[in-house]
Design a protein around this motif. Structure first.
Motif, PDB file in Angstrom:
ATOM      1  N   THR A   8       0.809  -1.225   0.000  1.00  0.00           N
ATOM      2  CA  THR A   8       0.000   0.000   0.000  1.00  0.00           C
ATOM      3  C   THR A   8       0.841   1.274   0.000  1.00  0.00           C
ATOM      4  OG1 THR A   8      -0.155  -0.118   2.433  1.00  0.00           O
ATOM      5  CG2 THR A   8      -1.972  -1.043   1.159  1.00  0.00           C
ATOM      6  N   MET A  39       0.272   4.022  -2.818  1.00  0.00           N
ATOM      7  CA  MET A  39      -1.117   4.274  -3.190  1.00  0.00           C
ATOM      8  C   MET A  39      -1.730   5.528  -2.581  1.00  0.00           C
ATOM      9  SD  MET A  39      -2.491   0.372  -2.858  1.00  0.00           S
ATOM     10  CE  MET A  39      -4.164   0.883  -3.155  1.00  0.00           C
ATOM     11  N   LYS A  40      -0.959   6.365  -1.933  1.00  0.00           N
ATOM     12  CA  LYS A  40      -1.550   7.430  -1.135  1.00  0.00           C
ATOM     13  C   LYS A  40      -2.074   8.610  -1.949  1.00  0.00           C
ATOM     14  CE  LYS A  40       1.135   6.244   2.954  1.00  0.00           C
ATOM     15  NZ  LYS A  40       2.111   6.688   3.986  1.00  0.00           N
ATOM     16  N   CYS A  64      -7.158  -0.545  -4.931  1.00  0.00           N
ATOM     17  CA  CYS A  64      -7.419  -1.236  -3.665  1.00  0.00           C
ATOM     18  C   CYS A  64      -8.164  -2.547  -3.895  1.00  0.00           C
ATOM     19  CB  CYS A  64      -8.207  -0.329  -2.728  1.00  0.00           C
ATOM     20  SG  CYS A  64      -7.201   0.974  -1.979  1.00  0.00           S
ATOM     21  N   LEU A  69      -5.550  -4.933  -5.293  1.00  0.00           N
ATOM     22  CA  LEU A  69      -4.609  -5.281  -4.233  1.00  0.00           C
ATOM     23  C   LEU A  69      -5.230  -6.283  -3.260  1.00  0.00           C
ATOM     24  CD1 LEU A  69      -1.984  -4.931  -2.684  1.00  0.00           C
ATOM     25  CD2 LEU A  69      -2.951  -2.888  -1.617  1.00  0.00           C
ATOM     26  N   THR A  72      -6.001  -1.325   7.012  1.00  0.00           N
ATOM     27  CA  THR A  72      -5.084  -0.368   6.386  1.00  0.00           C
ATOM     28  C   THR A  72      -5.744   0.401   5.247  1.00  0.00           C
ATOM     29  OG1 THR A  72      -3.140  -1.702   6.917  1.00  0.00           O
ATOM     30  CG2 THR A  72      -2.922  -0.131   5.107  1.00  0.00           C
ATOM     31  N   LEU A  73      -6.418  -0.329   4.360  1.00  0.00           N
ATOM     32  CA  LEU A  73      -6.941   0.303   3.154  1.00  0.00           C
ATOM     33  C   LEU A  73      -8.130   1.223   3.409  1.00  0.00           C
ATOM     34  CD1 LEU A  73      -6.718  -2.441   0.369  1.00  0.00           C
ATOM     35  CD2 LEU A  73      -5.129  -0.616   0.954  1.00  0.00           C
TER      36      LEU A  73
END
Length: 421
Positions: A87, A90-91, A101, A104, A125-126
């Motif tokens: 991750t 991916m921000k 997402c 992933l 997290t996501l």
């Protein structure tokens, strides 16, 4: 049709009602199968089927070892290290964080075959990551849900093991054969969930976490690459062994045990705790996953004894090209109603799929179609365990999630029927 046949139809209807009402799946299937065998004047057939299913070697080895390894990976937090590693980039993706997402999640679901287990590890997290990136809580949770489809790539998964055993091939061979189907369906789900969330303006969230309380780091200060490799190691070994490096070709159980050895070495976990965790997972795999397979076998035995299977096969034969559609539509619908496609899929594959040649199909293709359809249905069910879990993590209603996954899963179902396998 005989009186026994019509009595069986009543039992089947009551079975469906009981499953929809969320009664214990294994109990319902076993009791229904036993009653059908009793009215067929052969009650021992049910008991014999139960005993036979308890010792199906390839199922026990693959499923129990895979579940044991998954428990160890979770215990050592190697799954969280993998999530954190993947991750990182991916921000700042904007709207495109939604399909990323979803994809992933599919990748990680291949290593963590339980949909709920994967969602718990990934969602922590996501979901916060997406919300802070401007995705609404419902949109964030739905994106993760749309990705809980990657377990098809896991050779220790119950369905690939069962279908490949019927087809007389190795689980990894079965997965490689249908890998394009899984990849396309995952991609369709990721694209369609993005389209739906775009029109629902889920990408214009406030970024406010609200009441959502979750540790987006999973309690990890720094990602350890060696830890992150652990969940994927058995899959890589099996893939290479069945494709480019035949010298390392091995069974699912052996690959999982190598994964266990590697995980214990790099994490330096207490060996006693590691083995306890592994066998706890193996026991869960037998009790929860194989338990449903055993019960579905008893139910399918009852269907055979009462003549329902023969009648169904004849009906599907007369349906010609629509036989595959009927099986896929039935399991999709049952999965939506029950929140799980396992019972319907196991029963169908136990009773009908061995006769695929009579329907003009291969065991591998028919079994895979039914399996995929059921998983799509589960992802669109408001009472599925993974849906309830993710809705709780995002503090939204389960209906809010399936409003977003419903159309993508229906589209994926049509793609499966019209273009795949």
């Amino acid at each position: 049709m005989s009186l026994t046949f019509w009595a069986a139809m009543v039992i089947i209807a009551l079975t469906v009602v009981a499953l929809v009402k969320r009664y214990e799946t294994r109990l319902v299937l076993c009791v229904a199968g036993l009653i059908m065998c009793i009215i067929s004047l052969d009650p021992m057939a049910a008991y014999n089927q139960f005993a036979k299913s308890m010792t199906t070697g390839n199922l026990i080895q693959s499923i129990c070892s895979a579940m044991g390894f998954a428990f160890l990976v979770s215990y050592t937090k190697c799954d969280i290290h993998l999530v954190q590693l993947l991750t990182r980039p991916m921000k700042k993706l904007g709207l495109f964080i939604i399909p990323c997402c979803a994809i992933l999640t599919s990748v990680i679901n291949a290593a963590i075959p339980s949909a709920a287990g994967c969602a718990a590890a990934v969602g922590a997290t996501l979901i916060p990551l997406m919300i802070r990136s401007g995705i609404t809580p419902a949109g964030a949770a739905a994106a993760v849900l749309a990705g809980t489809y990657g377990s098809n790539f896991n050779p220790g998964g119950a369905h690939p093991v069962m279908i490949s055993g019927m087809a007389g091939i190795e689980p990894m061979e079965f997965i490689i054969e249908h890998s394009t189907t899984y990849a396309v369906l995952s991609l369709v789900g990721a694209v369609m969930i993005t389209v739906v969330e775009y029109f629902l303006k889920d990408h214009k969230g406030s970024g406010d976490m609200g009441e959502i309380q979750t540790d987006a780091t999973g309690g990890i200060d720094r990602v350890n690459i060696l830890f992150a490799i652990a969940p994927m190691l058995p899959l890589v070994l099996l893939l290479l062994g069945n494709t480019y490096v035949p010298a390392i070709k091995m069974g699912v159980a052996q690959a999982m045990l190598i994964g266990v050895t590697y995980t214990m070495i790099v994490t330096r976990v207490n060996p006693q705790d590691a083995f306890r965790s592994f066998f706890d997972g193996a026991g869960k795999g037998y009790g929860n996953v194989l338990g449903i397979i055993i019960a579905a076998g008893v139910f399918a035995c009852g269907l055979r004894e009462t003549g329902v299977v023969d009648a169904l096969i004849e009906a599907l034969k007369s349906a010609g090209d629509y036989a595959r559609v009927g099986g896929a539509l039935g399991t999709f619908t049952m999965a939506v109603l029950m929140g799980s496609g396992d019972a319907a899929t196991f029963a169908f594959n136990e009773a009908v799929t061995p006769h695929a040649a009579q329907l003009g199909m291969t065991i591998s293709d028919l079994g895979n179609t039914v399996m995929c359809a059921a998983q799509l249905g589960r992802t669109a069910s408001p009472i599925a365990g993974v849906v309830i879990l993710l809705s709780g993590m995002a503090r939204v209603s389960p209906i809010d999630l399936v409003k977003r996954t419903g159309i993508p899963m229906i589209v994926a179902w049509f793609v499966l029927i019209l273009f795949l396998d």
